[in-house]
Design a protein around this motif. Structure first.
Motif, PDB file in Angstrom:
ATOM      1  N   THR A  49      61.670  28.464  12.342  1.00  0.00           N
ATOM      2  CA  THR A  49      62.035  29.691  13.052  1.00  0.00           C
ATOM      3  C   THR A  49      63.371  29.545  13.757  1.00  0.00           C
ATOM      4  N   ALA A  50      63.658  28.360  14.300  1.00  0.00           N
ATOM      5  CA  ALA A  50      64.871  28.122  15.079  1.00  0.00           C
ATOM      6  C   ALA A  50      65.648  26.950  14.503  1.00  0.00           C
ATOM      7  N   ASP A  51      66.946  26.957  14.777  1.00  0.00           N
ATOM      8  CA  ASP A  51      67.832  25.871  14.372  1.00  0.00           C
ATOM      9  C   ASP A  51      67.712  24.745  15.397  1.00  0.00           C
ATOM     10  N   ARG A  52      67.216  23.607  14.971  1.00  0.00           N
ATOM     11  CA  ARG A  52      66.983  22.501  15.890  1.00  0.00           C
ATOM     12  C   ARG A  52      68.276  22.063  16.585  1.00  0.00           C
ATOM     13  N   ALA A  53      69.401  22.197  15.937  1.00  0.00           N
ATOM     14  CA  ALA A  53      70.670  21.760  16.530  1.00  0.00           C
ATOM     15  C   ALA A  53      71.243  22.784  17.499  1.00  0.00           C
ATOM     16  N   ARG A  54      70.632  23.976  17.558  1.00  0.00           N
ATOM     17  CA  ARG A  54      71.173  25.038  18.420  1.00  0.00           C
ATOM     18  C   ARG A  54      70.077  25.611  19.316  1.00  0.00           C
ATOM     19  N   LEU A  55      69.505  24.730  20.115  1.00  0.00           N
ATOM     20  CA  LEU A  55      68.501  25.124  21.100  1.00  0.00           C
ATOM     21  C   LEU A  55      69.108  25.016  22.497  1.00  0.00           C
ATOM     22  N   ALA A  56      68.799  25.976  23.342  1.00  0.00           N
ATOM     23  CA  ALA A  56      69.263  25.962  24.728  1.00  0.00           C
ATOM     24  C   ALA A  56      68.075  26.214  25.644  1.00  0.00           C
ATOM     25  N   VAL A  57      68.234  25.881  26.921  1.00  0.00           N
ATOM     26  CA  VAL A  57      67.209  26.145  27.926  1.00  0.00           C
ATOM     27  C   VAL A  57      67.863  26.858  29.084  1.00  0.00           C
ATOM     28  N   ARG A  58      67.150  27.830  29.673  1.00  0.00           N
ATOM     29  CA  ARG A  58      67.678  28.540  30.840  1.00  0.00           C
ATOM     30  C   ARG A  58      66.533  28.939  31.754  1.00  0.00           C
TER      31      ARG A  58
END
Length: 678
Positions: free
Chosen positions: A515-524
């Motif tokens: 579902t998501a790109d593992r190299a382009r994960l962020a947290v906020r």
């Protein structure tokens, strides 16, 4: 004919949902009530320096502001505030309203259909930012308003006392503070406003003490009302150190209704006043009084929630003996409960979340509700017909609703096989799609509190990202409310561990399933979510970057006189007793672990924040300096804990998007470029 969608990389899509639009729709209506035949509430005005307006809906359906700018109807009691207004219709006259004005925290009275302006009822205090008031009850027959008084006794944030007080409506207390009559003593650190029994002889309220928070343990206090003096025969009747009572009120028959989690879930219960004969023991423990659960048997769901503000409501008795209730697991519904049979009938409609505020007017129930396709609005349920409709603050699509995300309520598996609840918002655009095989970037949102939850509703801040091709996942990590006491107590002494692990587990699961790109994960996250975001960057390598908003960064500082009174001992349960585990406070603090950060971050802070003070950010940045970590710090004058001004929110949102664009390699020229320092 099928619509042709342009093929463009995730994160590059154009969107009509810009930061200005998202900021203009930030906040929600609160504190709904009735004045005569009218419905009143407060609602945000981001474009008017973030003030809260008091709005009335006249009988003909017209909505208008009761008070012009700069009047700001908002309380600072326990800093998070509480119910800031009350109104009645004078016999043979127009409406009378009392309200708290945010800048000076004085209580004012006003006749909106009269000729004059508001007049002060309480004096200005030179200590601690003013005497503060919340949860008022207007008693015309007594010529008084009864409410919570929070009074600072010194310059320190914990030099404070709270009592229930009676303020005369004639304005005599505005100059003579001795005219304020104290109805309760200050035996308890915290309390709510009083609820009067139908015969006017008794008052009931909630109270609790440090180190407990109200979701840990509260008691229901009962006192006898006198003509001119304080309450007498005051005693605890319900609750304990390990039982959280979230709300108390009276049924028309004189029985006491309350929401308690003694079963492990907040449930509605009732006791009869004639069962209150036994006096409490010398330890001040409540009477042992049998109570009757009014909730349908076998339903594992919440009929209450965390008392973050004074005067929140999850139920409201009706004159016909029925009870309006808010209930659910994860999502909430408005229902009408028959306490005689246990039958519960829910309002029909699209709403998935109801704010903890209710009002009743005859057969009508008023509330504030939202759905995945609509923001919070005023909803009326006619219990005689079963019809529910929007009557105020109506949601109107400022853009085509096709740009809104399609949320998914999901349950993930965390460490040890534990369940983690989350809402996933995939990228969505009606005219754009990504190239085949490309995976989208995702931002993991950690909510504040941490004893709180995120609802499944339309949020234009989320749509700001998803309509540009960036996914969002809001995580109701262990410690969140809405899933029973055991779920929220997963965070006991585990803050910075369970919340971080649960957010990371959701991020990794989204990547693992494609579902998501593992190299382009962020947290906020903001506030407690800001803590989780910062702690995630210091303890995991899951995220490529992070946005940290008015955070807690130094547990030792926060636990030693660096925050407000309400949460000053919150860490005793979230981290552990400071006297017993002092090393844990240092080991988990992002401040002392900046050497572990390798990912770029954006730090956003209000300079007037007394809950998470800017001094923590400044110390954090001092330790970050020279370590080669790309970062940006934006501090906002005039903002406290939670941004309310439109210009602040616009700049913050665009800076956040710029961080992701730079980190994820996305080319965007429609927002200011965020300059990163090292």
């Amino acid at each position: 004919m099928p619509i042709t969608r342009s093929v463009d990389a995730y994160g590059t899509w154009p969107s009509p949902i810009d930061a200005t639009l998202a900021a203009s729709h930030d906040g929600r209506p609160e504190y709904v009530g009735t004045v005569g035949d009218e419905v009143w509430w407060t609602e945000p005005r981001p474009a008017e320096e973030g003030r809260r307006a008091l709005v009335r809906r006249r009988a003909d359906g017209r909505e208008e502001s009761v008070l012009p700018a700069p009047w700001n109807v908002r309380s600072r009691v326990i800093e998070y505030g509480g119910l800031p207004w009350a109104g009645v219709t004078r016999p043979g006259g127009g409406p009378l309203v009392v309200f708290v004005h945010f800048p000076d925290q004085r209580l004012y009275a006003y006749e909106p259909d009269g000729a004059g302006g508001p007049w002060p009822l309480t004096p200005v205090s030179a200590t601690g930012g003013g005497r503060r008031w919340a949860d008022p009850r207007l008693l015309l027959d007594r010529g008084e308003v009864w409410c919570v008084l929070e009074e600072f006794t010194g310059e320190g944030p914990t030099d404070v006392r709270r009592v229930i007080a009676a303020v005369p409506l004639d304005g005599s207390a505005a100059e003579d503070r001795s005219a304020v009559r104290e109805l309760s003593d200050d035996r308890h650190r915290f309390l709510t406003g009083p609820r009067l029994s139908p015969d006017g002889r008794h008052a009931a309220w909630l109270a609790w003490d440090h180190p407990r928070m109200p979701w840990d343990g509260t008691v229901v206090m009962l006192g006898e009302v006198t003509e001119t003096g304080p309450f007498t025969e005051v005693r605890p009747v319900v609750g304990d150190t390990d039982e959280s009572v979230a709300q108390v009120d009276w049924a028309p028959d004189g029985s006491l209704l309350f929401v308690s989690d003694v079963s492990g879930w907040w449930e509605l219960q009732r006791i009869r006043l004639d069962a209150l004969g036994q006096r409490p023991g010398p330890d001040g423990a409540p009477d042992v009084i049998p109570s009757t659960s009014l909730c349908p048997p076998g339903r594992r769901e919440e009929f209450g929630g965390p008392l973050w503000k004074i005067g929140l409501q999850w139920f409201h008795p009706m004159e016909n003996g029925l009870i309006a209730v808010l209930h659910g697991t994860g999502t909430t519904a408005l229902g009408i409960l028959d306490p005689a049979t246990g039958e519960l009938v829910d309002a029909v409609g699209p709403w998935t979340a109801w704010a903890p505020t209710l009002a009743v007017q005859g057969d009508r129930v008023l509330g504030v509700a939202a759905s995945p396709r609509s923001a919070y609005e005023i909803v009326e349920l006619d219990t005689a017909t079963g019809r529910a409709r929007v009557i105020g603050a109506e949601h109107r699509d400022a853009v085509d609703a096709a740009y809104y995300p399609e949320p998914q309520a999901r349950t993930f598996t965390g460490p040890g096989g534990r369940e983690i609840h989350a809402h996933v918002y995939p990228p969505h655009h009606p005219g754009h799609r990504a190239p085949d095989g490309e995976l989208p970037p995702y931002v993991i949102w950690a909510h504040g509190g941490p004893t709180s939850q995120v609802p499944l509703v339309l949020d234009l801040e989320i749509a700001y990202f998803t309509s540009r091709g960036i996914g969002v996942a809001e995580v109701n990590y262990g410690g969140s409310t809405g899933y029973g006491r055991a779920y929220r107590e997963r965070l006991r002494e585990q803050w910075g561990v369970v919340d971080v692990e649960d957010c990371a587990a959701v991020a990794e699961a989204l990547a693992a399933e494609g579902t998501a790109d593992r190299a382009r994960l962020a947290v906020r996250g903001g506030s407690a979510g800001g803590w989780t975001a910062a702690a995630s960057l210091t303890t995991t390598d899951v995220y490529a970057c992070g946005t940290i908003i008015y955070p807690i960064l130094d547990l030792l500082g926060w636990a030693t006189d660096e925050t407000h009174d309400f949460e000053s001992q919150y860490l005793e349960s979230l981290i552990g007793p400071l006297a017993e585990v002092p090393d844990r406070y240092r080991e988990r603090s992002p401040l002392y672990n900046v050497d572990r950060i390798t990912a770029p971050f954006l730090l956003l802070q209000g300079l007037d924040d007394v809950i998470c003070p800017p001094a923590q950010c400044e110390r954090f940045l001092d330790r970050t300096a020279g370590r080669g970590i790309p970062h940006a710090y934006i501090a906002f004058e005039g903002e406290g804990h939670g941004f309310r001004r439109a210009d602040t929110m616009i700049r913050a949102l665009e800076a956040e998007l710029s961080l992701y664009a730079r980190t994820f390699g996305i080319d965007r020229t429609d927002i200011p470029r965020l300059e990163l320092m090292k």
